[in-house]
Write a protein that holds these residues in place. Structure first.
Motif, PDB file in Angstrom:
ATOM      1  N   LEU A  64       0.773  -1.161  -0.084  1.00  0.00           N
ATOM      2  CA  LEU A  64       0.059  -0.017   0.095  1.00  0.00           C
ATOM      3  C   LEU A  64       0.974   1.272  -0.028  1.00  0.00           C
ATOM      4  N   VAL A  65       0.665   1.938  -0.863  1.00  0.00           N
ATOM      5  CA  VAL A  65       1.575   3.199  -1.051  1.00  0.00           C
ATOM      6  C   VAL A  65       0.803   4.470  -0.973  1.00  0.00           C
ATOM      7  N   ARG A  79      -6.169   8.541   4.291  1.00  0.00           N
ATOM      8  CA  ARG A  79      -5.239   8.693   3.055  1.00  0.00           C
ATOM      9  C   ARG A  79      -5.507   8.121   1.774  1.00  0.00           C
ATOM     10  N   GLN A  80      -5.207   8.718   0.678  1.00  0.00           N
ATOM     11  CA  GLN A  80      -5.662   8.146  -0.487  1.00  0.00           C
ATOM     12  C   GLN A  80      -4.345   7.005  -0.780  1.00  0.00           C
ATOM     13  N   ASN A 102       5.923  -2.222 -12.346  1.00  0.00           N
ATOM     14  CA  ASN A 102       5.367  -1.782 -11.135  1.00  0.00           C
ATOM     15  C   ASN A 102       3.970  -1.542 -11.463  1.00  0.00           C
ATOM     16  N   THR A 103       3.070  -2.023 -10.885  1.00  0.00           N
ATOM     17  CA  THR A 103       1.360  -1.844 -11.296  1.00  0.00           C
ATOM     18  C   THR A 103       1.066  -1.463 -10.128  1.00  0.00           C
ATOM     19  N   ARG A 104       0.128  -0.158 -10.199  1.00  0.00           N
ATOM     20  CA  ARG A 104      -0.526   0.449  -9.080  1.00  0.00           C
ATOM     21  C   ARG A 104      -2.046   0.733  -9.675  1.00  0.00           C
ATOM     22  N   VAL A 105      -2.756   0.573  -8.652  1.00  0.00           N
ATOM     23  CA  VAL A 105      -4.317   0.619  -8.673  1.00  0.00           C
ATOM     24  C   VAL A 105      -4.618   1.752  -7.417  1.00  0.00           C
ATOM     25  N   GLN A 106      -5.616   2.737  -7.857  1.00  0.00           N
ATOM     26  CA  GLN A 106      -5.699   3.665  -6.645  1.00  0.00           C
ATOM     27  C   GLN A 106      -7.152   2.880  -5.751  1.00  0.00           C
ATOM     28  N   LEU A 107      -7.083   2.826  -4.561  1.00  0.00           N
ATOM     29  CA  LEU A 107      -8.217   2.130  -3.729  1.00  0.00           C
ATOM     30  C   LEU A 107      -8.993   3.186  -3.063  1.00  0.00           C
ATOM     31  N   TYR A 114      -9.581  -4.390   3.626  1.00  0.00           N
ATOM     32  CA  TYR A 114      -9.526  -5.191   2.234  1.00  0.00           C
ATOM     33  C   TYR A 114      -8.375  -5.994   2.153  1.00  0.00           C
ATOM     34  N   MET A 115      -7.127  -5.577   2.438  1.00  0.00           N
ATOM     35  CA  MET A 115      -6.175  -6.273   2.511  1.00  0.00           C
ATOM     36  C   MET A 115      -6.187  -7.592   3.117  1.00  0.00           C
TER      37      MET A 115
END
Length: 121
Positions: A64-65, A79-80, A102-107, A114-115
């Protein structure tokens, strides 16, 4: 479309060296915003892991970033966050660098719940 990440690690002594390193990163990345240089990253591993051995590579580590806003402190829950999955390193022929997708998806919502529901800790 995958993006690629450049990772730089090392020790910096003093503010003068820190400024020089950040200036160089900004020059390479073509980014004039300091905000995107500072991120909070939380690494999650599968709750049930494959035993040590060749099959262990099948266990996917997720991250999570979130950008760190320096002007204001926002709680972790509000946070976003982006879910990030890094691929396997790929050596580049004729170059002394290693690249990995590196694949990123906004949550949205409760990302920590969720995790956990995905079976990660």
């Amino acid at each position: 479309m995958a993006s690629y990440e450049c990772s730089l690690q090392g020790l910096i002594k003093g503010e003068e060296q820190k400024k020089a390193v950040i200036d160089r990163i900004l020059g390479i990345a073509g980014n004039d915003s300091m905000m995107e240089l500072y991120e909070h990253e939380i690494v999650f591993t599968p709750t049930v892991q494959t035993p040590i051995g060749p099959a262990r590579n099948d266990d996917v580590v997720l991250r999570l970033v979130s950008r760190i806003e320096t002007e204001q402190q926002i709680s972790l829950k509000h946070r976003q966050w982006h879910l990030s999955m890094q691929g396997n390193p790929e050596p580049q022929r004729g170059r002394s660098v290693i690249v990995r997708p590196n694949t990123r998806v906004q949550l949205g919502g409760d990302v920590f719940r969720y995790m956990k529901s995905l079976g990660y800790r």
